[in-house]
Design an enzyme around this catalytic site. Structure first.
Site, PDB file in Angstrom:
ATOM      1  N   HIS A  98      -6.755  -4.146  10.063  1.00  0.00           N
ATOM      2  CA  HIS A  98      -6.682  -4.213   9.116  1.00  0.00           C
ATOM      3  C   HIS A  98      -5.438  -5.154   8.753  1.00  0.00           C
ATOM      4  O   HIS A  98      -4.325  -4.914   9.241  1.00  0.00           O
ATOM      5  CB  HIS A  98      -6.296  -2.586   8.229  1.00  0.00           C
ATOM      6  CG  HIS A  98      -4.982  -2.703   9.182  1.00  0.00           C
ATOM      7  ND1 HIS A  98      -5.551  -0.765   8.691  1.00  0.00           N
ATOM      8  CD2 HIS A  98      -4.214  -2.484   9.005  1.00  0.00           C
ATOM      9  CE1 HIS A  98      -3.833  -0.403   8.855  1.00  0.00           C
ATOM     10  NE2 HIS A  98      -3.700  -1.545   9.720  1.00  0.00           N
ATOM     11  N   ASP A 118       0.971  -1.476  -0.310  1.00  0.00           N
ATOM     12  CA  ASP A 118      -0.119   0.116  -0.064  1.00  0.00           C
ATOM     13  C   ASP A 118       1.069   1.127  -0.283  1.00  0.00           C
ATOM     14  O   ASP A 118       1.797   1.089   0.392  1.00  0.00           O
ATOM     15  CB  ASP A 118      -0.820  -0.013   1.407  1.00  0.00           C
ATOM     16  CG  ASP A 118      -0.561  -0.362   2.488  1.00  0.00           C
ATOM     17  OD1 ASP A 118       0.700  -0.352   3.126  1.00  0.00           O
ATOM     18  OD2 ASP A 118      -1.203  -1.119   3.450  1.00  0.00           O
ATOM     19  N   ASN A 143      -7.444  -2.301  14.422  1.00  0.00           N
ATOM     20  CA  ASN A 143      -8.795  -2.073  14.098  1.00  0.00           C
ATOM     21  C   ASN A 143      -8.825  -3.938  12.915  1.00  0.00           C
ATOM     22  O   ASN A 143     -10.167  -3.580  12.838  1.00  0.00           O
ATOM     23  CB  ASN A 143      -8.627  -1.746  13.130  1.00  0.00           C
ATOM     24  CG  ASN A 143      -8.091  -1.564  11.497  1.00  0.00           C
ATOM     25  OD1 ASN A 143      -7.650  -1.925  11.727  1.00  0.00           O
ATOM     26  ND2 ASN A 143      -8.825  -0.312  10.947  1.00  0.00           N
ATOM     27  N   GLU A 191      -9.444  -2.405   5.401  1.00  0.00           N
ATOM     28  CA  GLU A 191      -9.950  -1.726   6.591  1.00  0.00           C
ATOM     29  C   GLU A 191     -11.433  -2.822   6.811  1.00  0.00           C
ATOM     30  O   GLU A 191     -11.807  -3.079   5.837  1.00  0.00           O
ATOM     31  CB  GLU A 191     -10.319  -0.242   6.695  1.00  0.00           C
ATOM     32  CG  GLU A 191      -9.020   1.153   5.864  1.00  0.00           C
ATOM     33  CD  GLU A 191      -8.587   1.143   7.296  1.00  0.00           C
ATOM     34  OE1 GLU A 191      -8.050   0.310   8.297  1.00  0.00           O
ATOM     35  OE2 GLU A 191      -7.434   1.847   7.242  1.00  0.00           O
TER      36      GLU A 191
HETATM   37  C1  F6R Z   1       1.524  -1.083   5.647  1.00  0.00           C
HETATM   38  C2  F6R Z   1       0.293  -2.219   5.613  1.00  0.00           C
HETATM   39  C3  F6R Z   1      -0.482  -1.903   7.293  1.00  0.00           C
HETATM   40  C4  F6R Z   1       0.606  -1.909   8.894  1.00  0.00           C
HETATM   41  C5  F6R Z   1      -0.316  -2.809  10.062  1.00  0.00           C
HETATM   42  C6  F6R Z   1       0.669  -1.939  11.489  1.00  0.00           C
HETATM   43  O1  F6R Z   1       2.192  -1.404   4.697  1.00  0.00           O
HETATM   44  O2  F6R Z   1      -0.025  -2.350   4.988  1.00  0.00           O
HETATM   45  O3  F6R Z   1      -1.693  -3.148   7.443  1.00  0.00           O
HETATM   46  O4  F6R Z   1       0.765  -3.909   8.422  1.00  0.00           O
HETATM   47  O5  F6R Z   1      -0.799  -1.350  10.519  1.00  0.00           O
HETATM   48  O6  F6R Z   1       1.392  -0.893  10.796  1.00  0.00           O
HETATM   49  P1  F6R Z   1       2.168  -1.318  12.792  1.00  0.00           P
HETATM   50  O7  F6R Z   1       3.862  -2.134  12.056  1.00  0.00           O
HETATM   51  O8  F6R Z   1       2.870   0.218  12.373  1.00  0.00           O
HETATM   52  O9  F6R Z   1       2.179  -1.698  13.812  1.00  0.00           O
END
Ligand code: F6R
Length: 251
Positions: free
Chosen positions: A147, A74, A145, A152
């Protein structure tokens, strides 16, 4: 509800080493056959130690990334690639600047496109994954959440790479990186749930106590759009790695 295999490790470093060793073994096996290795990569705090270990394996043990092809999950929208908040910047800073993946084999969603060009870009991104032979290995973190990527809550099982609206929780958690919640982009381009589930191997890493509550839900809820990470139950070769902090409230 299907069980997703999960491994509890003492700490995040141990997970980084285990997962990096798996990725390195895959790359070495493919290199020996003269074949490419297609990696789906994540950003965020979670994979930083893993990327550090991959860089070490490259520098100290000669792990050769010249046949590796990467697709990131992403990117924020809008976002200029040279901005320090971009996932382009993150990936170059933590991994690509330190290993020998050819630039032409790196793919990251482009947050700088005009809005009307996004749909074609997303379709081409899916096509490029197919043309590369599909994802051999997809690395995931998890949002508080639930995701995966920026899929989401509410994201469909059959969703593909597309423009998405970011959840309030996601934007709140990113506020620190942007100097305030209001400055966090409202949208992103993300691979879809279906794109992720087509990977031949998936590893999700959850570390730290902030992930304990969602991990409990992921492991004890049926697969549904309410918690997109539960869709991993539908995959035959997915593993979740948690450290003891993220495992704290699991029963
Ligand atoms: C990042 C992504 C997100 C993160 C998630 C956890 O490319 O796709 O799904 O993996 O938000 O983020 P951290 O590792 O910062 O807790």
């Amino acid at each position: 509800m299907t069980h997703i295999p999960f491994v509890v490790a003492e700490n995040a470093q141990e997970i980084a080493q285990t997962v990096a060793a798996e990725i390195a073994a895959l790359i070495r096996e493919r290199n020996a056959e003269g074949r490419s290795t297609v990696l789906g990569l994540a950003t965020g705090n979670t994979p930083i130690l893993l990327y550090r270990e991959l860089v070490r394996l490259h520098r100290e043990e000669g792990l050769d990334f010249s046949r590796v092809i990467t697709f990131n999950l992403d990117e924020y929208y809008p976002m200029q690639p040279d901005s320090s908040q971009s996932y382009h910047y993150f990936m170059h800073h933590h991994l690509f600047d330190h290993v020998n993946v050819p630039a032409s084999q790196i793919h990251i969603p482009d947050g700088s496109l005009p809005r009307e060009a996004i749909a074609d870009f997303c379709a081409a991104y899916e096509q490029k994954i197919q043309q590369a032979g599909g994802l051999d290995f997809q690395l995931l973190g998890i949002g508080e959440n639930g995701h995966i990527g920026f899929n989401e809550p509410g994201s469909a099982r059959d969703s593909r790479t597309r423009l998405v609206r970011l959840d309030a929780t996601t934007r709140r958690n990113a506020a620190g990186d942007f100097g305030g919640e209001d400055l966090v982009p409202r949208e992103a381009i993300s691979m879809g749930v279906a794109t992720i589930l087509e990977a031949r191997r998936i590893v999700l890493i959850a570390t730290g106590s902030k992930k304990a509550t969602i991990m409990q839900k992921v492991l004890h809820s049926a697969a549904s759009s309410d918690i997109p990470a539960t869709f991993l139950q539908l995959h035959e070769n997915a593993t979740i790695y948690v450290d003891t902090a993220a495992h704290a409230s699991l029963v």
